[in-house]
Design a protein around this motif. Structure first.
Motif, PDB file in Angstrom:
ATOM      1  N   GLY A  84       0.754  -1.132   0.267  1.00 27.58           N
ATOM      2  CA  GLY A  84       0.388  -0.138   0.052  1.00 27.58           C
ATOM      3  C   GLY A  84       1.120   1.101   0.446  1.00 27.58           C
ATOM      4  N   LEU A  85       1.300   1.546  -1.286  1.00 25.39           N
ATOM      5  CA  LEU A  85       2.349   2.680  -1.428  1.00 25.39           C
ATOM      6  C   LEU A  85       1.298   4.155  -1.908  1.00 25.39           C
ATOM      7  CD1 LEU A  85       4.969   2.467  -3.634  1.00 25.39           C
ATOM      8  CD2 LEU A  85       5.436   2.515  -1.542  1.00 25.39           C
ATOM      9  N   TYR A  86       1.316   5.157  -0.742  1.00 27.23           N
ATOM     10  CA  TYR A  86       0.400   6.252  -1.648  1.00 27.23           C
ATOM     11  C   TYR A  86       0.862   7.289  -1.967  1.00 27.23           C
ATOM     12  CZ  TYR A  86      -1.539   4.651   3.569  1.00 27.23           C
ATOM     13  OH  TYR A  86      -2.487   4.212   4.282  1.00 27.23           O
ATOM     14  N   GLU A  87       0.210   7.224  -3.397  1.00 22.83           N
ATOM     15  CA  GLU A  87       0.364   7.307  -4.343  1.00 22.83           C
ATOM     16  C   GLU A  87       0.212   9.193  -5.058  1.00 22.83           C
ATOM     17  OE1 GLU A  87      -1.036   5.697  -7.781  1.00 22.83           O
ATOM     18  OE2 GLU A  87      -0.279   3.576  -7.330  1.00 22.83           O
ATOM     19  N   ASP A  88      -0.336   9.632  -3.473  1.00 21.97           N
ATOM     20  CA  ASP A  88      -0.204  11.161  -3.896  1.00 21.97           C
ATOM     21  C   ASP A  88       0.138  11.594  -2.447  1.00 21.97           C
ATOM     22  OD1 ASP A  88      -2.827  11.659  -5.507  1.00 21.97           O
ATOM     23  OD2 ASP A  88      -4.282  10.618  -4.054  1.00 21.97           O
ATOM     24  N   LEU A  89       1.435  10.805  -2.350  1.00 23.76           N
ATOM     25  CA  LEU A  89       2.941  11.477  -1.322  1.00 23.76           C
ATOM     26  C   LEU A  89       4.374  11.071  -2.256  1.00 23.76           C
ATOM     27  CD1 LEU A  89       1.785   9.942   2.588  1.00 23.76           C
ATOM     28  CD2 LEU A  89       0.734  12.322   0.519  1.00 23.76           C
ATOM     29  N   THR A  90       4.704  11.999  -1.646  1.00 22.64           N
ATOM     30  CA  THR A  90       6.053  11.970  -2.802  1.00 22.64           C
ATOM     31  C   THR A  90       6.874  10.582  -2.018  1.00 22.64           C
ATOM     32  OG1 THR A  90       7.405  12.895  -0.501  1.00 22.64           O
ATOM     33  CG2 THR A  90       6.517  14.330  -2.636  1.00 22.64           C
ATOM     34  N   VAL A  91       8.058  10.793  -2.886  1.00 21.44           N
ATOM     35  CA  VAL A  91       8.367   8.737  -1.898  1.00 21.44           C
ATOM     36  C   VAL A  91       8.765   9.351  -0.442  1.00 21.44           C
ATOM     37  CG1 VAL A  91      11.543   8.664  -1.486  1.00 21.44           C
ATOM     38  CG2 VAL A  91       9.036   8.652  -4.018  1.00 21.44           C
ATOM     39  N   GLN A  92       9.009  11.103  -0.227  1.00 22.64           N
ATOM     40  CA  GLN A  92       9.664  11.452   1.568  1.00 22.64           C
ATOM     41  C   GLN A  92       8.697  10.501   2.393  1.00 22.64           C
ATOM     42  OE1 GLN A  92      13.073  11.662   2.307  1.00 22.64           O
ATOM     43  NE2 GLN A  92      12.210  10.744   4.657  1.00 22.64           N
ATOM     44  N   GLU A  93       7.492  11.582   1.203  1.00 19.09           N
ATOM     45  CA  GLU A  93       6.405  11.855   2.322  1.00 19.09           C
ATOM     46  C   GLU A  93       5.585   9.913   2.900  1.00 19.09           C
ATOM     47  OE1 GLU A  93       4.259  15.768   1.204  1.00 19.09           O
ATOM     48  OE2 GLU A  93       4.392  13.817  -0.080  1.00 19.09           O
ATOM     49  N   ASN A  94       6.314   8.802   1.903  1.00 21.03           N
ATOM     50  CA  ASN A  94       5.712   8.079   1.873  1.00 21.03           C
ATOM     51  C   ASN A  94       6.750   7.031   3.175  1.00 21.03           C
ATOM     52  OD1 ASN A  94       4.014   6.113   0.545  1.00 21.03           O
ATOM     53  ND2 ASN A  94       4.646   7.444  -0.702  1.00 21.03           N
ATOM     54  N   LEU A  95       7.878   6.992   3.077  1.00 27.09           N
ATOM     55  CA  LEU A  95       9.253   6.855   4.342  1.00 27.09           C
ATOM     56  C   LEU A  95       8.230   7.802   5.637  1.00 27.09           C
ATOM     57  CD1 LEU A  95      12.397   7.121   1.938  1.00 27.09           C
ATOM     58  CD2 LEU A  95      10.991   5.129   2.810  1.00 27.09           C
ATOM     59  N   PHE A 121      15.194  10.835  -6.079  1.00 19.92           N
ATOM     60  CA  PHE A 121      13.608  11.088  -6.516  1.00 19.92           C
ATOM     61  C   PHE A 121      12.473  11.463  -5.241  1.00 19.92           C
ATOM     62  CE2 PHE A 121      15.949   8.360  -9.148  1.00 19.92           C
ATOM     63  CZ  PHE A 121      15.574   9.078 -10.296  1.00 19.92           C
ATOM     64  N   THR A 122      13.121  11.949  -4.693  1.00 21.17           N
ATOM     65  CA  THR A 122      12.370  12.206  -3.118  1.00 21.17           C
ATOM     66  C   THR A 122      11.612  12.869  -3.068  1.00 21.17           C
ATOM     67  OG1 THR A 122      13.842  13.798  -1.915  1.00 21.17           O
ATOM     68  CG2 THR A 122      14.680  11.523  -1.329  1.00 21.17           C
ATOM     69  N   ALA A 127       5.057   9.444  -5.424  1.00 24.95           N
ATOM     70  CA  ALA A 127       4.848   7.664  -5.426  1.00 24.95           C
ATOM     71  C   ALA A 127       4.268   7.574  -6.776  1.00 24.95           C
ATOM     72  CB  ALA A 127       4.126   7.129  -4.551  1.00 24.95           C
ATOM     73  N   GLY A 128       3.120   7.933  -7.120  1.00 28.09           N
ATOM     74  CA  GLY A 128       2.213   7.755  -8.522  1.00 28.09           C
ATOM     75  C   GLY A 128       3.118   7.478  -9.782  1.00 28.09           C
ATOM     76  N   LYS A 129       4.187   8.618  -9.793  1.00 32.37           N
ATOM     77  CA  LYS A 129       4.473   9.047 -10.976  1.00 32.37           C
ATOM     78  C   LYS A 129       5.895   7.753 -11.024  1.00 32.37           C
ATOM     79  CE  LYS A 129       2.166  12.824 -11.971  1.00 32.37           C
ATOM     80  NZ  LYS A 129       1.130  12.510 -13.354  1.00 32.37           N
ATOM     81  N   LEU A 130       6.259   7.349 -10.869  1.00 34.11           N
ATOM     82  CA  LEU A 130       7.031   6.481 -10.306  1.00 34.11           C
ATOM     83  C   LEU A 130       7.246   5.110 -11.243  1.00 34.11           C
ATOM     84  CD1 LEU A 130       8.701   6.142  -6.449  1.00 34.11           C
ATOM     85  CD2 LEU A 130       9.337   7.164  -8.215  1.00 34.11           C
ATOM     86  N   LYS A 146       8.898   1.300  -7.964  1.00 37.72           N
ATOM     87  CA  LYS A 146       7.368   1.812  -6.536  1.00 37.72           C
ATOM     88  C   LYS A 146       7.984   0.082  -5.735  1.00 37.72           C
ATOM     89  CE  LYS A 146       3.803   3.687  -9.017  1.00 37.72           C
ATOM     90  NZ  LYS A 146       2.408   3.337 -10.142  1.00 37.72           N
ATOM     91  N   GLN A 147       8.254  -0.435  -6.500  1.00 38.31           N
ATOM     92  CA  GLN A 147       8.887  -2.087  -5.630  1.00 38.31           C
ATOM     93  C   GLN A 147       9.275  -1.178  -4.816  1.00 38.31           C
ATOM     94  OE1 GLN A 147       5.681  -3.636  -6.373  1.00 38.31           O
ATOM     95  NE2 GLN A 147       6.258  -5.501  -6.106  1.00 38.31           N
ATOM     96  N   LYS A 148      10.776  -0.727  -5.378  1.00 40.14           N
ATOM     97  CA  LYS A 148      11.573  -0.789  -4.462  1.00 40.14           C
ATOM     98  C   LYS A 148      11.511  -0.402  -3.345  1.00 40.14           C
ATOM     99  CE  LYS A 148      14.961   0.615  -7.445  1.00 40.14           C
ATOM    100  NZ  LYS A 148      16.230   0.979  -8.329  1.00 40.14           N
ATOM    101  N   LEU A 149      10.100   1.286  -3.568  1.00 42.76           N
ATOM    102  CA  LEU A 149      10.106   2.052  -2.440  1.00 42.76           C
ATOM    103  C   LEU A 149       9.383   1.480  -1.482  1.00 42.76           C
ATOM    104  CD1 LEU A 149       9.228   4.968  -0.873  1.00 42.76           C
ATOM    105  CD2 LEU A 149       7.571   5.311  -2.417  1.00 42.76           C
ATOM    106  N   GLY A 150       8.228   0.419  -2.061  1.00 41.14           N
ATOM    107  CA  GLY A 150       7.491  -0.549  -1.177  1.00 41.14           C
ATOM    108  C   GLY A 150       9.256  -1.602   0.003  1.00 41.14           C
TER     109      GLY A 150
END
Length: 587
Positions: A91-102, A132-133, A137-140, A145-149
């Motif tokens: 469950g990534l949050y696609e409207d949040l940035t990479v950093q905001e997901n972390l 890419f922080t 996430a939705g633009k990755l 996306k898998q690596k961010l997950g």
């Protein structure tokens, strides 16, 4: 210490009709800490059920289960505090940035602020996401996306990492990068990783592999020990001139005694307990088979076949007639693409692409995540208009007569996209009507596809309640109900096991030999061997186009796997692109 230990682990599910389904039956498992351990098995084997029991997300029916030294039933929360779990749909949050997901996952896991900077820096460097922080996430791409997950799963340092098919839908380049990360984590942090996978080459990277089927372990051991199961039974044979590998494979699979057959490296590998020269297919075609060393996949398939696994993800295909060698280029052109361009604002997703596909040809669209192949695919289907260029399907201009052109095509989406609340029969009736079928003709086609895809026994069942194999059958039946000239398949084998992929490709081979044109996208590069021709795209550009053998010779990689050829082509293109950018900047 064992991070996972189970004895007699059993899990039953009670169905609505009162029947009990045994998902796991007396499973014993011991997973040592600090190692990569793989779990493999066909669809419905019980892999996800086992994962969820280990996480404490389900309760066992019987047996014993301890994780990181704790009884999961008595201490589910304590176990969850010590492990990290990445399910198939993370469950990534696609409207949040990479950093905001972390940041969000660190908040959810209660990671102290003073530990975050160092941990985030380490994870971002390892996954190469540091530049890419600030990107949503939705633009990755799918691989990013898998690596961010994975990074979000590891915001805390767990004692055990559970991964449920983490590379499904990810291209070979991204898969390789993700597995390099896992190996680095085991090597540097002594992390224990338990991973289920549909890719046998990934399982071969692990120290121990468990093979699960129908809720039971068939065998556990090192990759070498599992390979040895097929020792002395593996052979390779090259088809005669003009015969696709897939056609020879299908004929071999129909032979008694053949345990498996699959195209690979320009030949068909097969497993046989007996004398290969007694096979009627080889005798008829005057072919000579040579013994070869077994792979992990050969051991896996041998175990499954010898366990006499029942059922299949697709019905048995129609019988094959005598094969008549012919060059696809001699057949009429069904799809013609000239100087095709698709832009999204200032971004060019597909750049001046040209190719043609002939009747009865199996044509592959391949490329890394974000390469532009899905955009190309959707334009060919008539689901997305082109920005410029010429595009005709079955002789109809797709830019000026899209509805007429789409009447000639069938489409199977990667994700199940039929109506879950309607029954199998109601779905077929609806899609038949949508394609313009009426009256007796509609009901005759419904009967025909239900017979061909073995759907009669579930005709009244809600589509959403069907097992995965039946859903795939229904998707194929709906796509073919109007007898289209062209069939589009969008990653149809994503996430399904090797046994199911064999059955699926036998059906595709039968369709192509009846004259149907097949366009397919896939991340299983071995499936490029089934194609008459394929093209590889990256960054919107076509890098290569040709038959598997032509591309193998062009790259000078005659004995390489398709994964290796794919990676070599993409990496070579990216190096040239980077050199040109540096040269342009210098000027």
């Amino acid at each position: 210490m064992m991070v996972i230990e189970a004895k007699g682990l059993t899990k039953h599910f009670l169905q609505k009709d009162g029947e009990t389904v045994e998902a796991l039956r007396g499973v014993d498992i011991s997973v040592p800490e600090g190692r990569l351990t793989a779990l493999v098995g066909p669809d419905g084997a019980g892999k996800t059920t086992l994962m969820r029991l280990i996480c404490g997300l389900m309760t066992k029916t019987a047996g014993e289960l301890s994780v990181v030294g704790l009884d999961v039933t008595e201490h589910p929360q304590a176990v969850q505090d010590l492990l990290s779990y990445m399910p198939q749909k993370f469950g990534l949050y696609e409207d949040l940035t990479v950093q905001e997901n972390l940041d969000l996952y660190a908040d959810l896991h209660g990671v102290p602020q003073e530990l975050r900077a160092k941990r985030f820096a380490h994870l971002l460097a390892m996954t190469e996401l540091a530049p890419f922080t600030g990107r949503l996430a939705g633009k990755l791409s799918g691989g990013m996306k898998q690596k961010l997950g994975l990074a979000c799963t590891l915001v805390r340092s767990p004692k055990l990492l559970l991964l449920d098919e983490p590379t499904v839908g990810v291209d070979p380049l991204s898969r390789r990068e993700l597995w390099q990360i896992l190996q680095q984590l085991v090597r540097e942090e002594h992390l224990s990783v338990f991973v289920s996978t549909a890719y046998m080459e990934e399982a071969a990277l692990c120290e121990t592999v468990y093979v699960l089927n129908r809720g039971r372990f068939l065998k556990a051991g090192t990759p070498e020990e599992l390979r040895s199961v097929a020792k002395g039974t593996c052979y390779a044979v090259r088809p005669p001139e003009g015969m696709p590998l897939r056609s020879l494979q299908s004929r071999l699979l129909a032979e008694p005694g053949i345990l498996d057959a699959v195209p690979s490296g320009g030949v068909v590998r097969f497993i046989l307990r007996g004398n290969p020269q007694e096979l009627s297919t080889l005798a008829t075609l005057n072919l000579l088979a040579k013994p070869i060393a077994p792979r992990l996949e050969d051991g896996f398939m041998t175990l499954l076949k010898e366990d006499a696994a029942k059922g299949s993800t697709l019905p048995e295909p129609a019988k094959f007639g005598a094969f008549a060698a012919a060059s696809p280029e001699e057949a009429p052109v069904e799809i013609e693409v000239q100087d095709l361009v698709r832009k999204f604002g200032d971004f060019t997703a597909v750049s001046h692409t040209s190719f043609a596909v002939h009747r009865g040809e199996v044509f592959g669209l391949l490329g890394p995540n974000g390469a532009g192949k899905t955009t190309t695919f959707r334009m060919l289907c008539g689901l997305l208009p082109a920005t410029s260029g010429k595009l005709s399907v079955a002789g109809v201009n797709l830019r000026t007569a899209r509805i007429e052109a789409r009447a000639n095509v069938g489409y199977v989406a990667q994700k199940f996209s039929l109506y879950s609340s309607l029954s199998v029969y109601e779905n077929l009736r609806f899609f038949g009507g949508a394609y313009g079928l009426t009256g007796a003709h509609l009901f005759q086609r419904i009967e025909a596809v239900m017979e061909e895809f073995h759907l009669r026994e579930v005709a009244d069942h809600a589509a959403g309640s069907l097992p995965g194999g039946y859903k795939q059958r229904l998707s194929m039946a709906a796509a073919l109900i109007h007898e289209p000239k062209i069939l589009f398949l969008d990653e149809p084998t994503s996430g399904i096991d090797p046994l199911a992929r064999r059955t699926f490709w036998r059906e595709i081979t039968a369709l192509s030999e009846r004259g149907m044109t097949i366009i397919i996208t896939t991340h299983f590069m071995e499936e490029a061997e089934y194609c008459d021709r394929f093209m590889i795209q990256d960054h919107g550009r076509m890098l290569v186009l040709g038959s598997p053998e032509e591309i193998r010779q062009r790259m000078g990689l005659q004995d390489a796997t398709m994964d290796d050829i794919f990676v070599a082509i993409v990496e070579q293109s990216r190096r040239e692109e980077e050199a040109n950018e540096k040269k342009g900047a210098a000027v």
